[in-house]
Motif scaffolding. Structure first.
Motif, PDB file in Angstrom:
ATOM      1  N   VAL A 153       0.835  -1.209   0.000  1.00  0.00           N
ATOM      2  CA  VAL A 153       0.000   0.000   0.000  1.00  0.00           C
ATOM      3  C   VAL A 153       0.863   1.249   0.000  1.00  0.00           C
ATOM      4  O   VAL A 153       0.631   2.186  -0.759  1.00  0.00           O
ATOM      5  CB  VAL A 153      -0.926  -0.023   1.229  1.00  0.00           C
ATOM      6  N   LYS A 154       1.863   1.234   0.851  1.00  0.00           N
ATOM      7  CA  LYS A 154       2.759   2.393   0.942  1.00  0.00           C
ATOM      8  C   LYS A 154       3.341   2.692  -0.441  1.00  0.00           C
ATOM      9  O   LYS A 154       3.367   3.842  -0.885  1.00  0.00           O
ATOM     10  CB  LYS A 154       3.862   2.072   1.952  1.00  0.00           C
ATOM     11  N   CYS A 166      -7.437   0.498   2.418  1.00  0.00           N
ATOM     12  CA  CYS A 166      -8.639   0.351   3.252  1.00  0.00           C
ATOM     13  C   CYS A 166      -8.886  -1.111   3.617  1.00  0.00           C
ATOM     14  O   CYS A 166      -8.350  -2.008   2.994  1.00  0.00           O
ATOM     15  CB  CYS A 166      -9.857   0.890   2.504  1.00  0.00           C
ATOM     16  N   ASN A 167      -9.762  -1.303   4.592  1.00  0.00           N
ATOM     17  CA  ASN A 167     -10.169  -2.642   5.047  1.00  0.00           C
ATOM     18  C   ASN A 167      -9.026  -3.391   5.710  1.00  0.00           C
ATOM     19  O   ASN A 167      -8.947  -4.622   5.629  1.00  0.00           O
ATOM     20  CB  ASN A 167     -10.745  -3.457   3.871  1.00  0.00           C
ATOM     21  N   PRO A 187     -14.220  -6.324   7.832  1.00  0.00           N
ATOM     22  CA  PRO A 187     -13.546  -5.301   7.027  1.00  0.00           C
ATOM     23  C   PRO A 187     -14.284  -3.966   7.187  1.00  0.00           C
ATOM     24  O   PRO A 187     -15.514  -3.930   7.159  1.00  0.00           O
ATOM     25  CB  PRO A 187     -13.684  -5.819   5.588  1.00  0.00           C
ATOM     26  N   MET A 188     -13.528  -2.902   7.392  1.00  0.00           N
ATOM     27  CA  MET A 188     -14.107  -1.567   7.515  1.00  0.00           C
ATOM     28  C   MET A 188     -13.248  -0.607   6.706  1.00  0.00           C
ATOM     29  O   MET A 188     -12.019  -0.578   6.877  1.00  0.00           O
ATOM     30  CB  MET A 188     -14.100  -1.104   8.972  1.00  0.00           C
ATOM     31  N   ALA A 189     -13.896   0.163   5.852  1.00  0.00           N
ATOM     32  CA  ALA A 189     -13.132   1.096   5.005  1.00  0.00           C
ATOM     33  C   ALA A 189     -12.332   2.069   5.859  1.00  0.00           C
ATOM     34  O   ALA A 189     -11.258   2.532   5.457  1.00  0.00           O
ATOM     35  CB  ALA A 189     -14.082   1.847   4.078  1.00  0.00           C
ATOM     36  N   SER A 190     -12.855   2.371   7.051  1.00  0.00           N
ATOM     37  CA  SER A 190     -12.172   3.359   7.899  1.00  0.00           C
ATOM     38  C   SER A 190     -10.941   2.765   8.585  1.00  0.00           C
ATOM     39  O   SER A 190     -10.117   3.510   9.124  1.00  0.00           O
ATOM     40  CB  SER A 190     -13.139   3.895   8.959  1.00  0.00           C
ATOM     41  N   ARG A 201      -7.636   1.749   7.960  1.00  0.00           N
ATOM     42  CA  ARG A 201      -6.830   1.912   6.759  1.00  0.00           C
ATOM     43  C   ARG A 201      -5.408   2.367   7.027  1.00  0.00           C
ATOM     44  O   ARG A 201      -5.076   2.874   8.103  1.00  0.00           O
ATOM     45  CB  ARG A 201      -7.510   2.900   5.801  1.00  0.00           C
ATOM     46  N   VAL A 202      -4.610   2.178   5.987  1.00  0.00           N
ATOM     47  CA  VAL A 202      -3.221   2.626   5.959  1.00  0.00           C
ATOM     48  C   VAL A 202      -3.125   3.768   4.968  1.00  0.00           C
ATOM     49  O   VAL A 202      -3.527   3.623   3.813  1.00  0.00           O
ATOM     50  CB  VAL A 202      -2.288   1.480   5.482  1.00  0.00           C
TER      51      VAL A 202
END
Lengths: 628, 165, 306
Positions: free
Chosen positions: A336-337, A360-361, A483-486, A488-489
């Protein structure tokens, strides 16, 4: 200098995913370049094991470079910093924590917690310190939305269980998993675990410990939410006989953080097979810092910098690795980074992020940890054997999943090492005359001490240590996190590492569905201890210092990370709500695959490594098809 | 025997009594792990050679006076006293290092230093629980299925008749 | 070995895939293991020569212990170097050997069989005795193998070694060559071997004495013998064990002395002083099992059964 005409595939990361994919591709004659951020696989385990022996904190990271002793090292000055347990303990100090964690909740709410899991950035990756647990998902795990109406439609895995079964077989044979289908058979009725007819694991099962036997015989009449509770041996990537030029497990009870004799598989084994083909090149100490996208939307290269000297590193020049196809295999946070760092004017949200789901998630298997003492005289002799040899898997699926998280229960062989840091705490209690362990005298939570704490010496001390430590055991419920969109990285805007790259910023917490899983796990664990006749000692009410401490309905809990990082670039059929397809190919860029447990749309309950490995085989097939 | 060698032997014998283990365990022939000289040097460095000498003297006179091993250990560690003096505290620190392989500079020290790799793998706590240090097992595949050898086999200096005598 | 048939040498890598040993002429060293009659008879009698036989074996593997009139089980392991350019054959115990390289898909290796003269460079002897159920482990080296790490530091180097190039300033020591390891194809990196200091003074002094005594005796009967170019490195033995071929079950390895021991030609890449990881005869062999996972009494021979 790597050359566009030389490499068919460029892979970022030499862990389980990168190694399996490299081996599959190279075996088919393809030329592969692996960029690995961290140190090379060493010629032997001497240095890593010495680091472990000398480190007073025997956390998962303790053997591996950069070696954090007493959390002295500042991630801002390291070439390849990573999350560590010491960093988690010091989570509010950016000179000690790599991850920029959310601020603590003043009300101890579970909705805002630090992310509790860690990983390594070295050749061989985090498999250096995985436990070896090699569990398959079960069919219902893939269909949480369809079966249980939870998590939203994007939660369904875009892969059929039939196909995954075949991939699991390949993964189990590559890793070398020890188990018996016959022993797993009771789980078919319980949770729907099925194997292809005639399937055989590569090696005989690992036998059960005395702790396992005690739990197993104790739970014979226990039911939870209508499901029978029983113990199953844990399939493990650990030699139960000589295999692959590696010795048989000798029960060093140290799988995490390091198996001294490599009886447990790690990705270096597969990486070496890949190197044997002559088709694979690995560049170590090469940190990928940009995914370059051409005007046609294809990836045109991976920018990277090499470094020398882990602390206050000297950077090499910016270089570009080029291939026909590209694979990110740097695990759920670093993938992700890299994607987010690669944002451009044309792609302001980062590469491969049309869905806006990159980062996310974020999920972990949050652990509800509990611990207990067998009755006097009932010695079960923990601290022996692999760290875990069995679990209670029968509760991993059931109708209750429409309301609360399911969990698997890992039975620990290491006494109270994880819960309280034994044997150190109890031994010190009996020498100092303190009672941090609650065993001097034996004082279960909510009761009053029967007398004052003893100071002991000589044989009396040895006997007291023996009496207490031989009766300890612990359970860990690995709870499926929603899983939650909030969760996150993202990239922190302020803090960077020693190469000037942004550090991951975390937003994380547990939703009610997951917290209800904790509530159930607590009840179940207590019921198990009661059925066995053990006295429970779980008590988090005086442990507010723990990173994962939270309160719910007047009860103190603590959430521990399992070392599992998942969900941050999830797979799906819909390019608007997922990042990759079932082959882990980016929806947005046809020549980019983003691999690892970051692709999991939901995490269910099994430890992720086997599924990571299985999906890597599917990715390999997809890459080979794309090269023709 | 030289003075140094005598001092070392006395320290070994004292350590055996304070920890409750036999001299076979604490001071084997050739001492392959070199724990006796290592711990003696550590105790000298952290507690001061003079105080170590005092402890050794105390051990020798208690032994000569006919006290039992348990009595000697209890006296030297001042087990009846929740806040013992420096001499007993040093004795306790020595016992901690034998059991755990780390040096604890005070009863509340929570960042101890591991004395050496051999100190870690030679830790007596693991023997006291009939197991082995996490990360160092001399046992073989499947040993965890059945009960371990006896506490006496692990070197705890039990009276004849064993653990429950 | 007797008779006119040359010896057959196959194994080109050290145990646990740690690496091959490549000499200054870029040839791979070869390794071989032999067992004595007592071991052979035990394996035969108990059918431990096959997987099926091992599966059917319900006892505890326990090779005969030497004592009194019985020799006991002895196993030996040898490391052989191809004698080539720059080697002085008069300094080696030599044999005529068939060097067989087995074919393999990965790494890609073509089958070959070549007749060569090889010189002994390393030799292990493991011997089970009543006074040591954990066996007694001696290891010997040819004297030109490699410098000590202290010699490298002080610059006190000989002109030539079997496995070390004194004029290379940037050759990393004790690192296996890059993979793949293909024994019968040129273009290999010679191994720059350095002997790591792992033995305590007592062990070094004792070996020195043994060597002096043995060499003096040898000089008296055969001054030109090749054995003058060999020396004992050390012998590892358990300091805490029983004398009736049994062990303390709580201390199965018997607290070996010296704690670490290895041969630069046989344990090249695992020299060191890290417990459980660095070379120690008894510690490593203590993990040996049969194909079934059942302990095999300190020998890795049985895991090769088919």
């Amino acid at each position: 200098m790597p050359d566009a005409t030389t490499y068919d595939v460029v892979i970022v990361g030499a862990g389980v995913c990168g190694a399996i994919i490299a081996l599959q591709l190279a075996t088919a004659g393809k030329r592969v370049l692996i960029l690995e951020a961290g140190a090379a696989v060493p010629a032997n385990r001497n240095e890593y094991l010495t680091n472990f022996y000398l480190n007073p904190d025997k956390n998962p990271e303790s053997p591996y470079p950069p070696v954090p002793v007493n959390s002295n090292l500042d991630p801002g000055h390291q070439a390849t910093p990573r999350p560590t347990i010491l960093g988690l303990i010091n989570r509010t100090d950016p000179t000690k924590t790599y991850l920029i964690q959310p601020p603590p909740s003043p009300t101890h709410s579970p909705s805002s917690l630090p992310f509790g899991s860690t990983y390594e950035r070295i050749g061989g990756g985090t498999t250096w310190h995985w436990l070896g647990t090699s569990l398959r998902l079960v069919p219902n795990d893939l269909q949480m939305y369809t079966k249980y109406g939870v998590f939203g439609p994007a939660a369904n895995w875009p892969i059929a269980y039939d196909e995954l079964e075949g991939l699991y077989g390949k993964a189990e044979h590559e890793i070398g998993v020890s188990a018996s289908v016959r022993q797993q058979q009771p789980l078919q009725a319980a949770i729907g675990l099925v194997y292809p007819p005639g399937y055989q694991y590569p090696m005989q099962p690992i036998p059960l410990s005395m702790v396992d036997q005690a739990v197993s015989s104790g739970v014979t009449s226990l039911n939870i939410d209508g499901k029978a509770v029983f113990v199953s041996p844990t399939p493990a990537g650990r030699n139960s006989q000589p295999n692959g030029n590696r010795p048989t497990c000798a029960g060093n009870t140290n799988c995490i953080p390091i198996c001294p004799i490599q009886a447990k598989w790690d990705a270096a084994v597969t990486l070496n097979k890949a190197l044997n083909t002559r088709k694979v090149t690995v560049i170590y100490q090469a940190v990928a810092n940009q995914v370059l996208v051409g005007p046609d939307g294809n990836i045109s290269g991976i920018g990277y910098i090499t470094w020398q000297n882990e602390n206050n590193p000297t950077k090499g020049p910016q270089q570009v690795a080029r291939g026909t196809l590209y694979v990110l295999a740097a695990h759920a946070v670093e993938n992700v980074k890299l994607l987010l760092m690669s944002a451009t004017n044309a792609l302001p949200n980062g590469v491969a992020n049309h869905s806006l789901q990159v980062g996310c998630n974020l999920m972990d298997h949050t652990i509800y940890l509990s611990w207990a003492l067998m009755p006097e005289g009932r010695q079960i002799f923990p601290y022996r054997g692999p760290l875990s040899t069995s679990g209670i898997e029968s509760l991993r699926d059931g109708p209750y999943r429409s309301k609360r998280s399911a969990y698997r229960i890992e039975i620990g062989n290491e006494g109270w090492n994880f819960p309280i840091g034994d044997p150190y705490v109890t031994v010190l209690d009996f020498i100092n005359g303190t009672n941090n362990s609650k065993l001097n005298p034996i004082t279960p939570p909510g009761s009053k001490p029967s007398g004052s704490s003893e100071c002991l010496a000589g044989v009396d001390l040895a006997l007291a240590v023996n009496d207490r430590l031989t009766r300890q055991f612990r359970l860990g419920c690995l709870i499926e996190q929603a899983p939650m969109a909030s969760n996150r990285v993202t990239l922190d805007k302020k803090f960077t590492d020693g190469l000037g790259l942004p550090r991951p910023k975390i937003s994380y917490g547990l939703d009610d569905y997951t917290v209800q899983g904790f509530v159930s796990a607590r009840q179940t664990s207590s019921a198990i201890y009661k059925a066995i006749g053990a006295t429970e000692f779980t008590d988090f009410s005086d442990r507010q210092f723990l990173a994962g401490y939270f309160e719910y309905a007047g009860v103190s809990y603590a959430s521990f990370g399992a070392g599992h990082l998942m969900g941050t670039h999830r797979m799906g059929t819909d390019k608007d709500t997922s990042v990759v397809d079932s082959s882990q190919r980016s929806h947005d860029h046809p020549n980019l695959w983003i691999t690892g447990s970051g692709s999991f749309p939901t995490c269910a309950t099994p430890n992720p490594t086997l599924t990571i490995a299985a999906l890597a085989f599917k990715t390999s097939a997809s890459l080979l098809a794309a090269l023709h | 025997m030289s003075d140094d060698a005598t001092r070392q032997t006395n320290f070994a014998n004292m350590s055996a009594v304070l920890t409750g283990f036999t001299t076979d365990v604490v001071n084997p022939l050739f001492d392959p792990l070199q724990l006796v000289p290592t711990y003696l040097a550590t105790a000298d460095a952290k507690g001061g050679a003079a105080l170590v000498d005092t402890l050794i003297q105390q051990f020798l006179s208690l032994t000569a006076g006919g006290a039992s091993k348990q009595q000697i250990a209890d006296t030297m560690l001042d087990t009846g006293n929740p806040t013992p003096g420096n001499q007993a505290l040093l004795a306790r620190a020595i016992v901690k290092t034998w059991y755990l392989g780390s040096w604890y500079s005070s009863p509340t020290d929570n960042s101890p230093t591991v004395v050496s790799q051999n100190a870690y793998i030679g830790g007596l706590a693991w023997k006291a629980m009939q197991a082995h240090p996490m990360g160092f097992s001399d046992f073989t595949f499947g040993y965890w299925v059945t009960p371990p050898p006896s506490l006496a086999d692990f070197g705890v200096d039990l009276p004849p008749g064993g653990q429950n005598a | 070995m007797v008779g006119k048939t040359p010896n057959l040498l196959t194994a080109p890598t050290q145990p646990f895939d740690t690496g091959p040993l490549v000499d200054q002429n870029k040839a791979y060293a070869r390794f071989e293991i032999h067992a004595d009659r007592a071991m052979f008879d035990y394996i035969l009698a108990n059918k431990l020569y096959s997987r099926a036989g091992q599966k059917g074996f319900t006892g505890t593997v326990s090779f005969p212990c030497g004592g009194g009139p019985n020799v006991g089980a002895i196993m030996v392991k040898a490391a052989w170097k191809v004698l080539g350019r720059g080697d002085d054959p008069s300094r080696f115990h030599k044999i005529d050997a068939l060097i067989y390289t087995a074919p393999s898909k990965n790494p890609p290796i073509k089958e070959s069989c070549v007749r060569q003269t090889v010189g002994l460079v390393g030799f292990h002897i493991g011997h089970r005795l009543n006074i040591s159920s954990q066996w007694v482990w001696s290891t010997f080296e040819q004297v030109d193998n490699a410098p000590d790490d202290t010699d490298v530091k002080s610059g006190k180097l000989n002109a030539k070694y079997n496995f070390f190039n004194p004029s290379c300033k940037d050759c990393p020591s004790n690192q296996p060559p890059p993979r793949p390891w293909v024994p019968n194809v040129p273009d290999k990196t010679p191994t720059q071997v350095v002997r790591v200091s792992i033995l305590p003074a007592q062990a070094l002094d004792s070996a020195k004495q043994q060597n002096q005594t043995a060499q003096a005796l040898l000089a008296g009967v055969s001054p030109k013998s090749v054995w003058q170019y060999y020396r004992l490195i050390s012998t590892q033995w358990p300091t805490q064990t029983n004398s009736d071929c049994t062990a303390n079950p709580a201390n199965p390895n018997g607290t070996p002395f010296p704690q670490f021991l290895g041969n630069v030609t046989l344990e090249t890449y695992v020299q060191g002083t890290t417990p459980q990881s660095s070379s120690s005869c008894i510690n490593c062999h203590g993990n040996a099992t049969m194909t079934t996972g059942v302990p095999s009494d300190f020998t890795y021979l049985l895991e090769n059964a088919k």
